[in-house]
Each structure stands twice: as C-alpha cells, then as structure tokens.
Design a protein around this motif. Structure first.
Motif, short mmCIF file in Angstrom:
data_model
loop_
_atom_site.label_atom_id
_atom_site.label_comp_id
_atom_site.label_asym_id
_atom_site.label_seq_id
_atom_site.Cartn_x
_atom_site.Cartn_y
_atom_site.Cartn_z
N ALA A 47 54.48 3.62 96.31
CA ALA A 47 53.57 2.59 96.81
C ALA A 47 54.22 1.21 96.69
CB ALA A 47 52.27 2.63 96.01
N PRO A 48 53.75 0.22 97.48
CA PRO A 48 54.30 -1.14 97.37
C PRO A 48 54.25 -1.64 95.93
CG PRO A 48 52.92 -0.99 99.31
CD PRO A 48 52.76 0.32 98.57
N GLY A 49 55.30 -2.29 95.50
CA GLY A 49 55.40 -2.79 94.14
C GLY A 49 56.09 -1.83 93.20
N GLU A 50 56.20 -0.55 93.58
CA GLU A 50 56.86 0.42 92.69
C GLU A 50 58.37 0.26 92.71
OE1 GLU A 50 55.50 4.44 91.71
OE2 GLU A 50 54.40 4.36 93.60
N ARG A 51 59.00 0.64 91.59
CA ARG A 51 60.46 0.62 91.48
C ARG A 51 61.04 1.79 92.29
NH1 ARG A 51 59.11 -1.63 86.28
NH2 ARG A 51 57.99 0.28 85.79
N ILE A 52 62.10 1.53 93.05
CA ILE A 52 62.80 2.60 93.79
C ILE A 52 64.12 2.93 93.13
CG2 ILE A 52 63.75 3.34 96.00
CD1 ILE A 52 62.42 0.99 97.33
N VAL A 53 64.87 1.89 92.78
CA VAL A 53 66.26 2.12 92.37
C VAL A 53 66.62 1.16 91.24
CG1 VAL A 53 67.11 0.54 94.17
CG2 VAL A 53 68.67 2.24 93.22
N LEU A 54 67.49 1.63 90.35
CA LEU A 54 68.01 0.79 89.27
C LEU A 54 69.52 0.99 89.18
CD1 LEU A 54 67.53 -1.03 86.72
CD2 LEU A 54 67.48 1.09 85.40
N VAL A 55 70.23 -0.11 89.15
CA VAL A 55 71.67 -0.08 88.89
C VAL A 55 71.93 -1.00 87.70
CG1 VAL A 55 73.96 -0.75 89.76
CG2 VAL A 55 72.32 0.38 91.28
N VAL A 56 72.63 -0.50 86.68
CA VAL A 56 72.98 -1.34 85.53
C VAL A 56 74.48 -1.21 85.29
CG1 VAL A 56 72.45 -1.93 83.14
CG2 VAL A 56 70.73 -0.74 84.51
N THR A 57 75.14 -2.34 85.10
CA THR A 57 76.57 -2.36 84.81
C THR A 57 76.80 -3.17 83.54
OG1 THR A 57 76.83 -4.31 86.21
CG2 THR A 57 77.30 -2.18 87.23
N ALA A 58 77.73 -2.72 82.71
CA ALA A 58 78.05 -3.43 81.46
C ALA A 58 79.55 -3.68 81.40
CB ALA A 58 77.62 -2.59 80.26
N SER A 59 79.91 -4.88 80.96
CA SER A 59 81.32 -5.25 80.93
C SER A 59 81.54 -6.33 79.89
CB SER A 59 81.76 -5.77 82.31
OG SER A 59 83.10 -6.21 82.28
N ARG A 60 82.81 -6.59 79.55
CA ARG A 60 83.08 -7.75 78.72
C ARG A 60 83.13 -9.02 79.57
NH1 ARG A 60 87.35 -4.39 75.62
NH2 ARG A 60 85.80 -2.87 76.24
N HIS A 61 83.24 -8.85 80.89
CA HIS A 61 83.34 -10.01 81.78
C HIS A 61 82.13 -10.07 82.72
CE1 HIS A 61 87.42 -10.32 80.37
NE2 HIS A 61 87.63 -9.07 80.72
N ARG A 62 81.48 -11.21 82.77
CA ARG A 62 80.25 -11.25 83.55
C ARG A 62 80.51 -11.07 85.04
NH1 ARG A 62 81.21 -16.56 82.48
NH2 ARG A 62 80.92 -18.12 84.12
N GLN A 63 81.64 -11.61 85.54
CA GLN A 63 81.88 -11.48 86.98
C GLN A 63 82.10 -10.01 87.38
OE1 GLN A 63 84.16 -14.85 88.18
NE2 GLN A 63 84.43 -14.08 90.27
N ALA A 64 82.76 -9.24 86.53
CA ALA A 64 82.95 -7.82 86.80
C ALA A 64 81.60 -7.10 86.86
CB ALA A 64 83.83 -7.19 85.73
N ALA A 65 80.71 -7.44 85.92
CA ALA A 65 79.40 -6.78 85.89
C ALA A 65 78.60 -7.13 87.15
CB ALA A 65 78.63 -7.20 84.63
N PHE A 66 78.63 -8.40 87.56
CA PHE A 66 77.92 -8.83 88.77
C PHE A 66 78.47 -8.15 90.02
CE2 PHE A 66 76.21 -12.80 86.69
CZ PHE A 66 74.90 -12.62 87.07
N GLU A 67 79.80 -8.21 90.18
CA GLU A 67 80.40 -7.66 91.39
C GLU A 67 80.19 -6.16 91.49
OE1 GLU A 67 83.97 -10.99 91.91
OE2 GLU A 67 84.47 -8.85 91.80
N ALA A 68 80.36 -5.45 90.38
CA ALA A 68 80.22 -4.00 90.40
C ALA A 68 78.80 -3.59 90.77
CB ALA A 68 80.62 -3.41 89.05
N ALA A 69 77.80 -4.31 90.24
CA ALA A 69 76.41 -3.96 90.57
C ALA A 69 76.12 -4.21 92.05
CB ALA A 69 75.44 -4.75 89.69
N ALA A 70 76.63 -5.32 92.59
CA ALA A 70 76.42 -5.63 94.01
C ALA A 70 77.12 -4.59 94.89
CB ALA A 70 76.93 -7.04 94.33
N PHE A 71 78.33 -4.22 94.49
CA PHE A 71 79.10 -3.20 95.20
C PHE A 71 78.35 -1.86 95.25
CE2 PHE A 71 81.82 0.52 94.42
CZ PHE A 71 82.64 0.53 95.53
#
Lengths: 82, 150, 150, 82
Positions: free
Chosen positions: B87-111
């Motif tokens: 239903a509207p408002g419900e969660r569909i998908v979750l992606v979580v990435t962990a890294s020592r570098h924030r840019q790696a975590a951001f880029e990998a999740a977007a990818f």
C-alpha cells in the motif's frame, strides 16, 4: 524446456509457465516465432518485441543468444522494481 | 572482501536494525548509508502488486551487490526487496552500505539502486479498475544505470 | 519548500525512527536516504571528545540543510550531530533526506555531509596520553566540499 | 567585545572566552596582532595563521573582514566534525 512468462506477458499468454519442445528453435527469437505461429495469444503477447526481455537459466540474455543446453527460459517486460 | 547479504521477502523490514547491524560489523566503519524506497501514492489509496521471478531475483540482487563490493572499499552490503501487495507509504526496498569512507558508501548505495531498477526482475502493477495497470519502465532509469558503465 | 530540522545534542539518536518520521511526511515521498557517521577505532578503545560552538553550530547546520532544500526537490531534511565524549562504534552524526526522486535524495545527503565537514564548528580530540590529540582537518574534505560549488 | 576560542586555540590561550576591548583593531587580523603583542600565550596560539579560522557573530568570516559592529568574534582551527 521450461518456459516462464511474467507481468503482462504472463497475462496475455494466460500461463505463468509451460513445458515446450523448442523443436528447431536455436535462439529465443526463433522460439518466439515458433510460438507465434502456433497460437494467436502468443502473437498478441509478442506483438511489440522492443518490450520483450529474456533470461536463459536465470541470467539476462539477448534474443539471439544460443539456446543450446538451456533448461529454463523466461520472457518478461522491462523491469520496474526498486 | 566483505560478503553481500540479500533478501527477497513479502514481510516488512526494520530499517534501523539493519543499519545498526551492518555498522557494527567492524570498528573501522565510519560511514553507513541507507536507501529506503517507499510506495508513492499515485492515484488515491490504491495498493500495488509487485511480481518477481523467484530464484533469478536473488541471483540478480546478489550479482549487483557483489559488483558494488568489487568496485568500492566496502565493509558490508545489505539489500532487502519486498514483493506482493504493498500500500502507499509502505517500504519496498532497502539498501545499506558500510565503509570507512563516506563517498564510497554513498556511491555504492546509489549504484546498487540504479542497477537494481534495470536488472532485478520485479514488475509493478498498480491496482485499479479493469484489473490494474502495469507500470512502464522509465528511460531515466536506463540513463541512471548507464552512468556507472565505463 | 520543506523545512529543515536540525539538532545538536549529547544524547544518542534513533536512526530508524528518524528515517520513518521523515518518510511519513508526504505520500509523494518515494526515496529516503540516510547517512550515519560512526566513531572509528583509530588507536585502541580510546574515546574521543567532540567540542563545538554552541549557537553557531545550529546556525551552520541549518544553513547547510536549507541550501540543500533550495538545490534539490526535497520533501524533508533531518540533521542530528552529537557532541561530548564518544567511544568507538558510537553514532556521531545522522543526515536524512526525503524526496520523490532517489537521485535528489542521494545527492542532497552527500552534499550536506561534505559541507558539514568543512562548515559546521566541531572539533575532534582523540583521548590519549599527554591529554590527547586534536584531529587534523583533511584536505580531502575540502576537495569533497568544493565539488558542489558552481 | 566578546572573544571565543575553541579546540587547541582555547587550550594554548588558556581561556574559552574573554571580554576584550579591540582598541584600534578594525579586522580579526589586526585584533590578533594586538593580542600577540600583549602576551606570549597569544603569540604561541596564533603562530601558524594558516590554521586559524574566524567567525564574526557566528558567521564564518575572513581575517580581513571589518569588525565594525561585531559583538562576538571566535577563533578556531579548521573544523573536523561529521
């Protein structure tokens, strides 16, 4: 060979999966031609080939990928998950 | 290389717990990025149905997450994708990435999200009269995925 | 334009609850991105002390979050930054962005983190003998912030 | 005028804040020169000016920003939050 259909391809064909003897078909494209010649519902489902994607044994493939040895082939529209 | 952990399920998930679990994997992790996809309300309160290709879905998500692990210095990747009626408002998908570098975590999740949109076998159908409408794939999703291919 | 919500506090925060709250603001939200910063273990289990400039900290974080709201089509922004004594593994900072477009949510969260690193008045001191060591600013953070200026 | 110091500037000067009459100082740079001439601990704290940042009334400023009307000035090293 096991053939699967998803989304509106499944609805138009009226089946989620079926066992099909591919006969002489050597590629997904040739298999589709065989099916279209067989029954109208296939001709209807596969009318717009730009909207048809294919996976062979659960890996994305092209319409001209050889079927040799394939056990499962799936047809579906472009994906809309996420 | 860290391992990817992928789930395809009808049930909801606990975003906070997943983020905490991934971040706790190593004391070298300084950055955890998450993406949560929600069902948007398009036409009224109608729910939608998410069909998928059991077997291939898990394979495809695992391949995408593993490619992210190869491309970026990550300490962990978690992907959860739901199927079935949502239903509207419900969660569909979750992606979580962990890294020592924030840019790696951001880029990998977007990818992962960009690839998931065009490579994971899910199909959305919006409920409605006449049995509902299959959602069209968007060209913008193809373009988003294309920016990662070099 | 949506409002930014900023907190500077000694207490921990609930990542999952913050993500859920922001996502529930509008039924048009399809994407919620979060960044959680954790204290990395640099030298043993020593804690660190996070000093800040009360008053200016809130102003700076609010200015950064508001700039993100002006640059991207967002439905909400949440920023929480802790100060005081923090042990390895503890959460330091949370940024959450909500949007109807996933790329806007990703970019805005990365932007806020990059600007926060160079514009929010926090200083880290790692505990140790001789009273501890002040962490040096990193040139890579300046470079990360510079990529957003046009 | 209220002057604040943070991090290692605070430690070297030995005070978190103090009331200072800026005298003729028209900019943060001139105020620093006045302080350095006054006591050794300021000369020590402000030895490396490339590592000194300044805020006037809680907004980032430059070392040559006019102090005119300022009520609060703060000196600190580059920020390391996040």
């Amino acid at each position: 060979m096991r053939v699967l259909y998803f989304a509106w391809l499944r609805e138009r064909i009226g089946a989620a999966s079926e066992e099909i003897d591919p006969g002489d078909a050597a590629t997904p494209a040739e298999l589709i031609e065989t099916l279209k010649a067989r029954e109208e519902r296939y001709a209807h489902a596969f009318a717009d080939m730009t909207a048809v994607r294919v996976a062979i044994d659960q890996d994305m493939a092209a319409l001209d990928t050889p079927l040799a040895g394939a056990r499962e082939i799936a047809f579906f529209p472009p994906m809309t998950g996420g | 290389m860290a391992q990817a952990h992928v789930s395809v399920q009808a049930e909801d998930f606990d975003t906070g717990a997943e983020i905490e679990r991934l971040g706790a994997r190593s004391r070298q992790i300084g950055a955890v990025v998450s993406f949560t996809g929600l069902v948007r309300e398009i036409l009224g309160e109608a729910a939608m149905e998410l069909e998928h290709y059991p077997g291939m879905t898990e394979r495809a998500l695992h391949a995408i997450a593993t490619e992210a692990l190869e491309r970026w210095p990550l300490d962990g990747v978690r992907v959860i994708h739901r199927h079935g009626r949502l239903a509207p408002g419900e969660r569909i998908v979750l992606v979580v990435t962990a890294s020592r570098h924030r840019q790696a975590a951001f880029e990998a999740a977007a990818f992962i999200m960009d690839y998931l949109k065009t490579r994971a076998p899910f199909w959305k159908k919006e409920a409605g009269p006449d049995g509902g409408t299959w959602v069209d794939a968007r060209e913008s999703d193809d373009q988003a995925a294309a920016r990662w291919s070099t």
